[in-house]
Design an enzyme around this catalytic site. Structure first.
Site, mmCIF file in Angstrom:
data_model
loop_
_atom_site.group_PDB
_atom_site.id
_atom_site.type_symbol
_atom_site.label_atom_id
_atom_site.label_comp_id
_atom_site.label_asym_id
_atom_site.label_seq_id
_atom_site.Cartn_x
_atom_site.Cartn_y
_atom_site.Cartn_z
ATOM 1 N N SER A 149 0.814 -1.168 -0.014
ATOM 2 C CA SER A 149 0.038 -0.107 -0.092
ATOM 3 C C SER A 149 0.999 1.317 0.164
ATOM 4 C CB SER A 149 -0.873 -0.053 1.193
ATOM 5 O OG SER A 149 -1.364 1.364 1.285
ATOM 6 N N TYR A 163 -1.211 -0.431 10.254
ATOM 7 C CA TYR A 163 -1.471 -0.967 9.001
ATOM 8 C C TYR A 163 -0.141 -0.369 8.153
ATOM 9 C CZ TYR A 163 -3.223 -1.492 4.008
ATOM 10 O OH TYR A 163 -3.197 -1.957 3.059
#
Length: 250
Positions: A149, A163
């Site tokens: 990501s 995350y």
């Protein structure tokens, strides 16, 4: 002569592929000729996704496993090896715990919340590499691909610190593992996703932030993975490819 980016004769395992981006990856690899094992935490979702792709004419099986459990992950790889004969392409796509993202301020978070992201996005990656790499190295051909990501390199006020940290750890691991395996025919790369169309409001945000004014799709992710998995990408390793519509360019 095989067409460009053909994966005929190759076997792939994609984690978290029962829906969304992972299903797009599984479909893209199957379209290029690979046999594909679709992993999901839930057996019914893995089976439904596999049945959907089989109805489209592809050679696909479903394999359920909690990949944060090293024993289950190893058993899954063994099962796919038994079914297909090898795992030539491994795609680490699963990235969000079953309980969801759990948005919130880091200073107000509990360490137990961090661990689930580290287990899924970093520790599972380490265990997966140990499970699939020996076979790839023995055959002198393999593709190890991680869906990561853009949060690893751009701070965003969304409450996703744990995350993002886990994805940053994955990026570091990808580069180090690539350095160990490239001379033996095995490449290791990451595909770093920007704003995707799997959450409400993503299109509105992407329209403002992306040079290509839309959110990314499962088809976009699948195409990127299909390239990295191909023989034509044999000179690409240790790289983190941005797939973000131009929202970040550095």
């Amino acid at each position: 002569m095989e067409p460009l980016f053909s994966l005929r004769g190759k076997n792939a395992l994609v984690t978290g592929a029962g829906r969304g981006m992972g299903l797009g990856v599984a479909r893209a690899l199957a379209r290029q000729g690979a046999r594909v094992a679709i992993n999901d935490f839930y057996q019914d979702r893995a089976d439904a996704a596999a049945e959907q792709l089989r109805s489209e004419g592809f050679d696909v099986i479903g394999v359920a496993a909690d990949i944060t459990d090293p024993a289950q992950l190893k058993q899954m790889v063994t099962a796919v090896n038994q079914a297909f004969g090898s795992v030539d392409i491994f795609v680490a796509n699963a990235g969000v715990p079953t309980g969801g993202m759990g948005y919130g301020k880091f200073l107000e978070s509990d360490p137990a919340q961090w661990q689930q992201f580290l287990d899924l996005n970093l520790n599972a990656l380490l265990h997966a590499a140990q499970a699939v790499m020996p076979g790839m190295l023995e055959r002198a051909w393999g593709r190890f691909i991680c869906i990561t990501s853009e949060s690893w390199r751009a701070g965003v006020p969304m409450g996703i610190a744990a995350y993002a940290a886990s994805k940053a750890g994955a990026v570091g691991f990808i580069r180090q593992l690539a350095a160990e395996t490239g001379r033996q025919g095995v490449t290791v790369n990451g595909l770093s996703l920007g704003t995707m169309n799997n959450w409400e409001g993503s299109e509105k945000i992407a329209a403002k932030s992306c040079m290509v004014p839309r959110a990314g799709s499962p088809e976009d992710v699948g195409a990127g993975v299909a390239y990295l998995a191909s023989t034509e990408a044999s000179w690409v390793t240790g790289q983190i490819y941005p797939l973000n519509g131009g929202s970040l360019t550095a």
